[in-house]
Structure formats: C-alpha cells, structure tokens
Design a protein around this motif. Structure first.
Motif, PDB file in Angstrom:
ATOM      1  N   ASP A 305       0.809  -1.218   0.000  1.00  0.00           N
ATOM      2  CA  ASP A 305       0.000   0.000   0.000  1.00  0.00           C
ATOM      3  C   ASP A 305       0.844   1.270   0.000  1.00  0.00           C
ATOM      4  O   ASP A 305       0.461   2.295   0.553  1.00  0.00           O
ATOM      5  N   ARG A 306       2.006   1.205  -0.651  1.00  0.00           N
ATOM      6  CA  ARG A 306       2.922   2.348  -0.668  1.00  0.00           C
ATOM      7  C   ARG A 306       2.354   3.548  -1.415  1.00  0.00           C
ATOM      8  O   ARG A 306       2.727   4.696  -1.123  1.00  0.00           O
ATOM      9  N   GLN A 307       1.469   3.316  -2.392  1.00  0.00           N
ATOM     10  CA  GLN A 307       0.957   4.451  -3.153  1.00  0.00           C
ATOM     11  C   GLN A 307       0.200   5.421  -2.251  1.00  0.00           C
ATOM     12  O   GLN A 307       0.288   6.639  -2.429  1.00  0.00           O
ATOM     13  N   GLU A 308      -0.528   4.898  -1.291  1.00  0.00           N
ATOM     14  CA  GLU A 308      -1.226   5.769  -0.339  1.00  0.00           C
ATOM     15  C   GLU A 308      -0.227   6.545   0.507  1.00  0.00           C
ATOM     16  O   GLU A 308      -0.428   7.731   0.796  1.00  0.00           O
ATOM     17  N   LEU A 309       0.863   5.894   0.879  1.00  0.00           N
ATOM     18  CA  LEU A 309       1.912   6.589   1.631  1.00  0.00           C
ATOM     19  C   LEU A 309       2.589   7.634   0.754  1.00  0.00           C
ATOM     20  O   LEU A 309       2.892   8.739   1.220  1.00  0.00           O
ATOM     21  N   TYR A 310       2.838   7.299  -0.520  1.00  0.00           N
ATOM     22  CA  TYR A 310       3.433   8.276  -1.438  1.00  0.00           C
ATOM     23  C   TYR A 310       2.623   9.568  -1.458  1.00  0.00           C
ATOM     24  O   TYR A 310       3.184  10.672  -1.467  1.00  0.00           O
ATOM     25  N   ARG A 311       1.276   9.447  -1.473  1.00  0.00           N
ATOM     26  CA  ARG A 311       0.435  10.640  -1.546  1.00  0.00           C
ATOM     27  C   ARG A 311       0.622  11.530  -0.314  1.00  0.00           C
ATOM     28  O   ARG A 311       0.411  12.731  -0.379  1.00  0.00           O
ATOM     29  N   LEU A 312       1.028  10.922   0.793  1.00  0.00           N
ATOM     30  CA  LEU A 312       1.197  11.688   2.032  1.00  0.00           C
ATOM     31  C   LEU A 312       2.550  12.384   2.120  1.00  0.00           C
ATOM     32  O   LEU A 312       2.702  13.349   2.868  1.00  0.00           O
ATOM     33  N   ILE A 313       3.557  11.895   1.375  1.00  0.00           N
ATOM     34  CA  ILE A 313       4.902  12.450   1.543  1.00  0.00           C
ATOM     35  C   ILE A 313       5.463  13.094   0.286  1.00  0.00           C
ATOM     36  O   ILE A 313       6.463  13.815   0.360  1.00  0.00           O
ATOM     37  N   GLU A 314       4.860  12.867  -0.874  1.00  0.00           N
ATOM     38  CA  GLU A 314       5.512  13.273  -2.129  1.00  0.00           C
ATOM     39  C   GLU A 314       5.576  14.780  -2.340  1.00  0.00           C
ATOM     40  O   GLU A 314       6.384  15.263  -3.133  1.00  0.00           O
ATOM     41  N   LYS A 315       4.757  15.540  -1.630  1.00  0.00           N
ATOM     42  CA  LYS A 315       4.808  17.006  -1.773  1.00  0.00           C
ATOM     43  C   LYS A 315       5.754  17.638  -0.753  1.00  0.00           C
ATOM     44  O   LYS A 315       5.938  18.856  -0.743  1.00  0.00           O
ATOM     45  N   ARG A 316       6.299  16.809   0.115  1.00  0.00           N
ATOM     46  CA  ARG A 316       7.221  17.331   1.126  1.00  0.00           C
ATOM     47  C   ARG A 316       8.623  17.465   0.515  1.00  0.00           C
ATOM     48  O   ARG A 316       9.191  16.483   0.055  1.00  0.00           O
ATOM     49  N   PRO A 317       9.193  18.659   0.548  1.00  0.00           N
ATOM     50  CA  PRO A 317      10.515  18.836  -0.066  1.00  0.00           C
ATOM     51  C   PRO A 317      11.646  18.206   0.738  1.00  0.00           C
ATOM     52  O   PRO A 317      12.743  18.005   0.210  1.00  0.00           O
TER      53      PRO A 317
END
Length: 537
Positions: A305-317
């Motif tokens: 379920d990494r895609q859901e985690l990606y959505r939580l962190i991908e905008k963090r620089p």
C-alpha cells in the motif's frame, strides 16, 4: 455483529471487535483514557504535586493523535488491545529501560496477550484513572548523529556475541545521540530480545527498534496479534518522535497473513488502514519544511500500500526513508516509474546489514564469519549526520577502519601490451547513480572518469564459489551473488612503463563526501618477466 472502527474519541459506549486467544471475535466496550504529560523533576516516573505539566505535547492511541491542553492533559479512546504513547517532542526525552530502550508507551491489555510460543504481554488489569507520561529535558542541537543497524539477525547467543565483538565494541564511546535497529533484531528466536538489547545498551545511548519479519510471532492467527512479543519488549510497533529539528516515524511494514482455514501464515510488505491513519494524522501536524525520516524494515518499493503513503509524503521537499531486509546496501531513487508523483525523486536507503549475509562465510581470526554481502559490500552499519533539513550518510564496515569505503579490483600484474584490454572495477560501498568516480595511475597522470556499472561483483563471485566449494566445512554457505548498484568500470591506460604503480580511485558522493583509495599493481614488459622493474616515486 458488524465490525466498528474507533476513529473518534470520547465515546464510551462504542463497541469494537477484538481477537482473543481462541481466535473468536468478542465485543468489548471502548473506554476513554486520560492522563498528563509532565516534567518528572525528581525522576521517579510519578506525577507529584508541584511538578510542571506540559501543554502542547502529542499523545496517540495508534490512530488518533491529540495534544495536551493547557493543563497538560489529554483524552483518547482505548480498547482492550491499545498501546498509548507519547510522541517525544524536541528538547525532551522519555524514560529509558535498564537496556536504554525508550519507554514512551503504556500498554492496555486487561487480559494480556493470547498464548503463543514466545510470551507476549501479561494482563495489565483495569485502565488506570490516569495514564501519565513523564518527560525529562535534554539538549538537542540541530546537528546530531544517529546510528542505523540493518538486520543484526542473530540466531542464538553465539551470534549475539558476534555482534558484540564485530560492531558494538568499536562503537563504545560514540557521540551519536541515539541508534535504531531497522528490523530483524533477531532471527525468529524471540526469547533473545533481552540479551540482544543488553549488548547494544553498552553503547550508552537510547536505542529505538523497528519490527522486522523475523521479530513476529509466527503462530499468531492474524497480523494484529503477530506483534505481541515485540510489544512486550519494546512497546508500540509503530510510533514517531522528534529529535532536534527532525521528525522520525518508525513504521511496522510487516503484514502477517494467515489464509482462512490454514495454520501456516506468510508475510508481505504492508502498513494497513490503522497505521496509515496514524501516519496521516501525524504528518498533518508536521510543518512541510521540516525534515521527515521514515524508518521501516521492508524497503518502501516492496510495500503493497505504498501508493497511499506516497500521496502523504511526495509534496514534502524534505523527506527520506531507510530500511533493511534485503541484505545489501543501496540508494534507491523512487520516481514516476513506481507511481511517485512528487516533483523530485524520493531518496530511499536500503541499509547495510550488521549480519551481512546472515553470518555466513569462513570465520576470521576472531572466529567471526566475514559475512560479506551478496553485492560485494562488507557487513556493517550507517551513521547519519543530520543538520537542519540536510542529512549525510556514512557507511561503516564492521571491524574495519572508517577509511575502508571501497574494494578496487585489478590484476596483481599486467604486461604493457595488455594494458588497454585490462579491466579495473571498483565497488564503492556507499556509492549510487549520483556518485562521480575517477581513476588515476601514479601522481603525474590525469583523472579519468569511470563508468557506472550495475552487475555482479566478480570478487564476491570468486569468493563464494571458492568457499562454498569446500567440503565438510564448518561454516554456512555464502548466498548467490546479486546485482550491485555501486560498481564502476574503466580500462587501464596505455603507455604505462614497466614498474610498480599506485592505481588511485576517487569519488564524490551524492552528499558531497570525497573518498579516495588505492591499489598497487605491477606492470611488466611485454612477453617478459619483471626482471628490471622501476618503482614509481
């Protein structure tokens, strides 16, 4: 009866479903836990009259996160299987066990853990009237260091002793602020948690633990109950804390699955809905310009379920992650090819393992297997220096000098007519696709770029074939070679004169670290012996 979720707090009559020892579902009334976070001035772990309460400190039940009010008080719902924990704020520490593992949690299991091969939590009894969390002030500079162990994975006390001699002894006196084991603390024998922790405690620093697939109860009927022995030893299997200006999140990405009607289970990489809710609630309260470090066992790219985690962190620089599990060292850059939508690739470190290739290979003069990993890198650990939003990872080979950062592969001798066809390979243990690597012969030559080359490390291949071919050996076979992501290649330059030469390799790593090493080679006249060699000065 339908399954109900406890995602809101303050409701005392809500019913939830919990799994019991016999595997049957029974309804349990939800309760509301309340307590205080306070400065334990006299260090007795009790909130005494006059001791300062601490407002604005976050506390969680594993899903919801609330902050203490102006009176230092919080309220959270709990079930009969809940671990409450304080999220350590910057400038404070939690109590430490006798083995220096942080005690940031309270386990509420009135009936205790179900019976398993390795003991879980004893019955905790009724919920206390107040579940309080003591904290102690400490200095936390914006620049600090932390030690990361991947997979120590000892099978028995003998291998715990290997760890003590191979890595613990050389780290005594470290200036690191804390350490983390990234899962596979043990190799299935969960009775050894205490012994392993005692050895690491000799370092004298707080030590956090991430759960691995070899740290769970294999006789558990489901994922929820697979962590019971880990919880007894170390508390919550996922949690977060602040140190300096960095926010750390320890994840449990071991999803234990027992198919219906089966007794034998299997694991896969996964986080689950409750943990994902915790991560989401946690990150909501972390500024986007704060460095976030995700710590896990199974590499992020292998989490279902990494895609859901990606959505939580991908905008963090400012966010990186680190794992273990695969017993090799690698810098991964996660891109849109894996569904990442962030503006720049995510940096994920698959950390070098303490056990290397599972404590295999011929023993050295100390009786400890050399346990070189299948990518050709030695066993060891990482030390990461954090400085505000920046971080710098240093690779450390167990039992070696800090300068041992690469293995240069070139022949002992070569004739002048073979130079242009002779390969030089170098395995730079902490290298990545972003490294710049160059080669030079002697002091008067010029630096020549080397080409990044992913493939099998020939020195490990030769070593494994040689050692594994020994009959009636008393050590474990090395694993099959695996592709290394930190190899570089070049040919020897033409025109070298006969003599003894120093082949130099230098690299600039992605974080700016500059490393250099060398290997002595001999050049012989074409079709002749080295009768008249000239030593280069």
């Amino acid at each position: 009866m339908s399954r109900l979720s406890f995602v809101k707090y303050g409701l005392t009559l809500l019913l939830i479903v919990s799994c019991q020892e016999n595997g049957q579902a029974e309804a349990k009334a939800e309760q509301t836990a309340t307590g205080y976070v306070f400065h334990d001035a006299n260090n007795n772990r009790k909130r005494d009259a006059g001791e300062k309460v601490l407002p604005g400190v976050r506390v969680s039940n594993g899903v919801e996160i609330v902050s203490t009010d102006e009176k230092g008080q919080y309220q959270l719902p709990v079930t009969d299987d809940t671990i409450l924990f304080v999220i350590k704020p910057q400038g404070w520490r939690t109590p430490l066990s006798k083995n220096l593992t942080p005690e940031f949690y309270y386990i509420h299991k009135p009936n205790g853990s179900p019976k398993t091969k390795y003991a879980g939590v004893k019955p905790t009894g009724p919920l206390p009237a107040s579940v309080d969390f003591p904290l102690y002030p400490q200095k936390e500079p914006s620049q600090f260091r932390a030690i990361f162990f991947g997979d120590p994975q000892p099978r028995d006390q003998k291998e715990i002793d290997f760890i003590a001699h191979d890595v613990i002894e050389e780290l005594v006196g470290t200036d690191a602020s804390f350490g983390v084991t990234l899962g596979d603390i043990l190799f299935d024998d969960l009775s050894l948690f205490e012994s392993q922790a005692r050895g690491i405690a000799l370092l004298g620093i707080p030590w956090y633990n991430v759960i691995g697939n070899h740290d769970i109860n294999y006789d558990a009927p489901n994922d929820k109950l697979s962590d019971e022995t880990f919880e007894r030893a170390f508390g919550a299997s996922y949690y977060s804390f602040d140190y300096g200006t960095v926010h750390f999140i320890a994840l449990d990405d071991i999803d234990w699955i027992v198919p219906e009607g089966k007794k034998k289970g299997k694991y896969q990489g996964g986080l689950g809905k409750e943990q994902m809710a915790f991560i989401k609630n946690d990150l909501k309260q972390i500024p986007e310009d704060q460095l976030v470090v995700l710590m896990m066992h199974i590499p992020l790219v292998d989490v279902e379920d990494r895609q859901e985690l990606y959505r939580l962190i991908e905008k963090r620089p400012f966010c990186m992650s680190i794992s273990g599990h695969t017993h090799h060292h690698e810098h991964r850059f996660i891109t849109k090819a894996d569904g990442w939508r962030g503006p720049k690739p995510h940096h994920h470190v698959i950390n070098v393992t303490v056990s290397g290739s599972w404590w295999s290979g011929a023993p050295d003069e100390r009786g400890i297997p050399h346990t070189v990993m299948a990518d050709g890198a030695p066993n060891g650990y990482s030390i990461i220096t954090f400085d505000g939003k920046e971080y710098n990872l240093d690779f450390r080979a167990a039992g070696r000098s800090a300068k041992y950062q690469m293995n240069i592969m070139a022949p002992e001798e070569v004739t002048t007519d073979q130079l242009a066809e002779t390969d030089v390979l170098v395995n730079i243990f902490n290298g990545s696709e972003r490294s710049k690597v160059e080669m030079m012969i002697g002091k008067s030559g010029s630096w020549v770029p080397m080409q990044h080359h992913e493939g099998i490390d020939p020195s490990f291949k030769k070593l494994s074939e040689s050692e594994n071919g020994v009959k009636e050996k008393t050590y474990r076979n090395l694993p099959k070679p695996k592709k290394s992501t930190h190899l570089w290649h070049a040919k020897l330059p033409k025109g070298l004169k006969p003599g003894t030469h120093l082949l130099r390799i230098r690299t600039v790593e992605m974080d700016g670290d500059k490393l250099q090493s060398g290997r002595v080679i001999r050049v012989l006249p074409a079709k002749e012996t080295a009768a008249t060699e000239v030593t280069e000065k």
